[in-house]
Scaffold this active site. Sequence first.
Site, PDB file in Angstrom:
ATOM      1  CG  ASP A 103      -0.833  -1.454  14.518  1.00  0.00           C
ATOM      2  OD1 ASP A 103      -1.070  -1.175  15.690  1.00  0.00           O
ATOM      3  OD2 ASP A 103       0.259  -1.172  13.954  1.00  0.00           O
TER       4      ASP A 103
ATOM      5  CB  ILE B 166       0.153  -8.042   9.773  1.00  0.00           C
ATOM      6  CG1 ILE B 166       0.968  -8.922   8.817  1.00  0.00           C
ATOM      7  CG2 ILE B 166      -0.070  -8.737  11.123  1.00  0.00           C
ATOM      8  CD1 ILE B 166       2.405  -9.166   9.262  1.00  0.00           C
TER       9      ILE B 166
ATOM     10  CG  HIS C 194      -1.547   3.948  13.720  1.00  0.00           C
ATOM     11  ND1 HIS C 194      -2.838   4.250  14.097  1.00  0.00           N
ATOM     12  CD2 HIS C 194      -1.546   3.965  12.368  1.00  0.00           C
ATOM     13  CE1 HIS C 194      -3.577   4.455  13.017  1.00  0.00           C
ATOM     14  NE2 HIS C 194      -2.821   4.289  11.954  1.00  0.00           N
TER      15      HIS C 194
ATOM     16  CG  LEU D  29      -6.276  -0.237   2.052  1.00  0.00           C
ATOM     17  CD1 LEU D  29      -7.156   0.983   2.280  1.00  0.00           C
ATOM     18  CD2 LEU D  29      -6.402  -1.209   3.186  1.00  0.00           C
ATOM     19  CB  ALA D  30      -6.545  -6.319  -0.121  1.00  0.00           C
ATOM     20  CD  GLU D  31      -3.847  -4.930   5.025  1.00  0.00           C
ATOM     21  OE1 GLU D  31      -4.998  -5.419   4.861  1.00  0.00           O
ATOM     22  OE2 GLU D  31      -3.653  -3.711   5.112  1.00  0.00           O
TER      23      GLU D  31
ATOM     24  CG  PHE E  33       0.519   1.124  10.033  1.00  0.00           C
ATOM     25  CD1 PHE E  33       1.257   1.920  10.910  1.00  0.00           C
ATOM     26  CD2 PHE E  33      -0.067   1.717   8.920  1.00  0.00           C
ATOM     27  CE1 PHE E  33       1.400   3.276  10.667  1.00  0.00           C
ATOM     28  CE2 PHE E  33       0.085   3.073   8.682  1.00  0.00           C
ATOM     29  CZ  PHE E  33       0.819   3.858   9.549  1.00  0.00           C
TER      30      PHE E  33
ATOM     31  N   PRO F 139      -5.340  -9.481   8.186  1.00  0.00           N
ATOM     32  CG  PRO F 139      -6.480  -7.750   7.103  1.00  0.00           C
ATOM     33  CD  PRO F 139      -5.412  -8.020   8.138  1.00  0.00           C
TER      34      PRO F 139
ATOM     35  CD  GLU G 175      -2.359  -1.691   2.540  1.00  0.00           C
ATOM     36  OE1 GLU G 175      -2.185  -0.970   3.538  1.00  0.00           O
ATOM     37  OE2 GLU G 175      -2.893  -2.829   2.598  1.00  0.00           O
TER      38      GLU G 175
END
Length: 732
Positions: free
Chosen positions: A487, A489, A532, A460-462, A485, A491, A417
């Site tokens: 925070d 991770i 964060h 926007l998709a981990e 981030f 997905p 991202e």
Amino acid sequence: MATKTYPKPGSVAQESADKYQGLSRDQLVEAYRLMYTSRRVDDREILLKRQQKIFFQISGAGHEAVGVAAAFAMKSAYDWFYPYYRDRALSLGLGATPYEMFLEAVGAADDPNSGGRQMPSHWSFPKLNVVTQSSPTGSQVLQAVGCAEAGRYFAAHPEAAKKASGDYRQFKEVQFHGDEVAYVSLGDGTTSEGEFWEGLNTTSNRKLPVIFVIQDNEYAISVPVEVQTAGANISRLVAGFPNFHFEEIDGTDLVQTYAAFARSVAYCREGNGPAFIHAHVIRPYSHSLSDDERLYRPDSERQRDAARDPNSRMQMFLLREGILDENGINRLEKQVEDDLQVAVDQALDAAFPTPDTVTRFVYSPNLDPTSSAFESVPMVAQGSDGKKPAAKTMADLINATLRDEMRRDERIVMFGEDVADCSRDQYLQEKLIKGKGGVFKLTSGLQAEFGSDRVFNSPLAEANIVGRATGMATRGLKPVVEIQFFDYIWPAMMQLRNELPLIRWRSNNGFSSPAVIRVAIGGYLTGGSIYHSQCGESIFTHIPGLRVVFPSNALDAAGLLRTAIRCDDPVLFLEHKRLYRETFGRAPYPGPDYMVPFGKAQIVQPGIDLSVITYGAVVPRALQAAQRLEREHGVKAELIDLRCLSPFDWETIAASVSKTNRVIVAYEDTLSWGYGAEIAARIADGLFDHLDAPVRRVAAKDTFVAYQPILEDAILPQAEDLFRAMKELAEY
Ligand SMILES: Cc1ncc(C[n+]2csc(CCOP(=O)(O)OP(=O)(O)O)c2C)c(N)n1
Ligand SMILES: [Mg+2]
């Protein structure tokens, strides 16, 4: 393993081409032979399970026509295959043998799928480009997307495919053709998984040559399709995705299914985009041998399905068309039965894997990142005009390392991202903007230098980021991707826990996926708050197969990142946000080959009175505390920065604790169940006789990181907390 090829549609006599969608009479007989074989392998396995000679069974029954049609329309060992467990007929059609399937069922050492590590029907045939599959439904989709992207990348960068020595490329054979297609299949129920939709989105957007094959048997175990899918028809839902070729077919009709595949393959090979084949099939044998569908499906419904059994339909078709008579059918079936008997007998005689092999291939057997091959000294940096060379931040040196490695290795691609300088290329070219290059600017300037096919933004998709990276790395690319981030991770957790680190072990070294996942981690940000500031490294050090690195200073970050990129294992590279631009730990540029091996700690300050084992942003805080302790009380603490958390440097820990006899493990994450628990347990186990005091931990409170700085300070371990704990331990 024999590789079968079939004539392309259109290359057979016109008469049968018109009549049977391009399939010859011989091919139709062969199709039936494969379908019949597939069903009878299932029947044999069911028998073996009842005799307790195998331990699990899941069938491809009712799905045979789809698999054979796909195998006929695609090219074994040329195209790429991400199948699911019902794809027995596909595997047979591509050239796998019943014997190889029985080997997996009995768990034999010579099982080519997994060497006895995976359940039956978890296909992996490296020679056929059938890529190791797992049990989680749908996790194969994004990997197939990455696989297709890799093929396209190598076609555009053929030099990148060449072997090179001195790093992972030495052990990673790359093959590409430029027009290969990736097959990925899943059931109707699995279309409910988010990763399926992420896969559709990316293939559509990038016009990738992926064929999605939905094998719709109307059930996911006991849950019917109308509960899974709004409106009970997946084709209607996906129809809006641009660039796709769509087919919705009766997947129990071999000829019709083959035609749909032939059209779809042609569409994808020509580079038009992806295809979507929605095949309506049946499931005559319950979900698996552990399921009894009579509990949730009435006889009437089961009989309705039985009337369209693909194998009976194919047999009737051959008879009706006069391609085989009854004798011909009987002869064919008898031959299959005889062959299967031999295969079963052989598989039952096969040797089992021995217990001493259980940890083989958790990591690369070829390249050891803890070895001295990954050890070097920093280049002596030259400052301008004879001045001292400029000290660079961790952010600077990570960026420089990425740049150096991209110059050196054309297989490296970077996405995530906001990692690109600017997705709208023309703004960059026209020099209208400066470019972003990551929310922390770590990838700044890389797209500008290396182009937008090597550095680009992901959705926007981990899961999308890690899943695609896994597929790319399996094909031989070196994705160095970013999770913005730590925070967020989560997905990607399915990919990180069940896929990326397991590719090598579960395929018994048939495949590997040495991708690098860079993650911005940690708190002490003043206002970073809950989402964060997270740590959580121990969740990942708990995963075998994954290397976990956590540098505390600029030089280590450069050296360890280079090792991560050049090594042959997947690496989670944790970058502490607070340390990116800290004054602490700056260093001059160490040159384009500087490496630090994994699993080697650094003694930040030698001491004799107690040991402090730590890493990341606690290192500067512990150093401050140690210096004060010496100043005020004359106590000399030995401060150890682990740098790499998995593997970790037990030798340095043991030597230090044996000398000081007192030890604190300090870390930023919450205290309980954390990284310190493992280190403390090892010390208690292995160094008990050397201890003069209990093993202590200093860590965050067991709560969340709050926004208000007063709360944040109280929650995260501070230099003051470390000082107090060190003093107490020294006095114990
Ligand atoms: C992520 C995940 N959740 C649950 C399961 C357990 N499970 C295995 S198969 C299955 C049903 C799959 O149904 P479908 O996608 O329709 O495929 P089918 O078996 O019908 O061919 C479930 C729930 C799993 N393997 N993975
Ligand atoms: Mg289903």
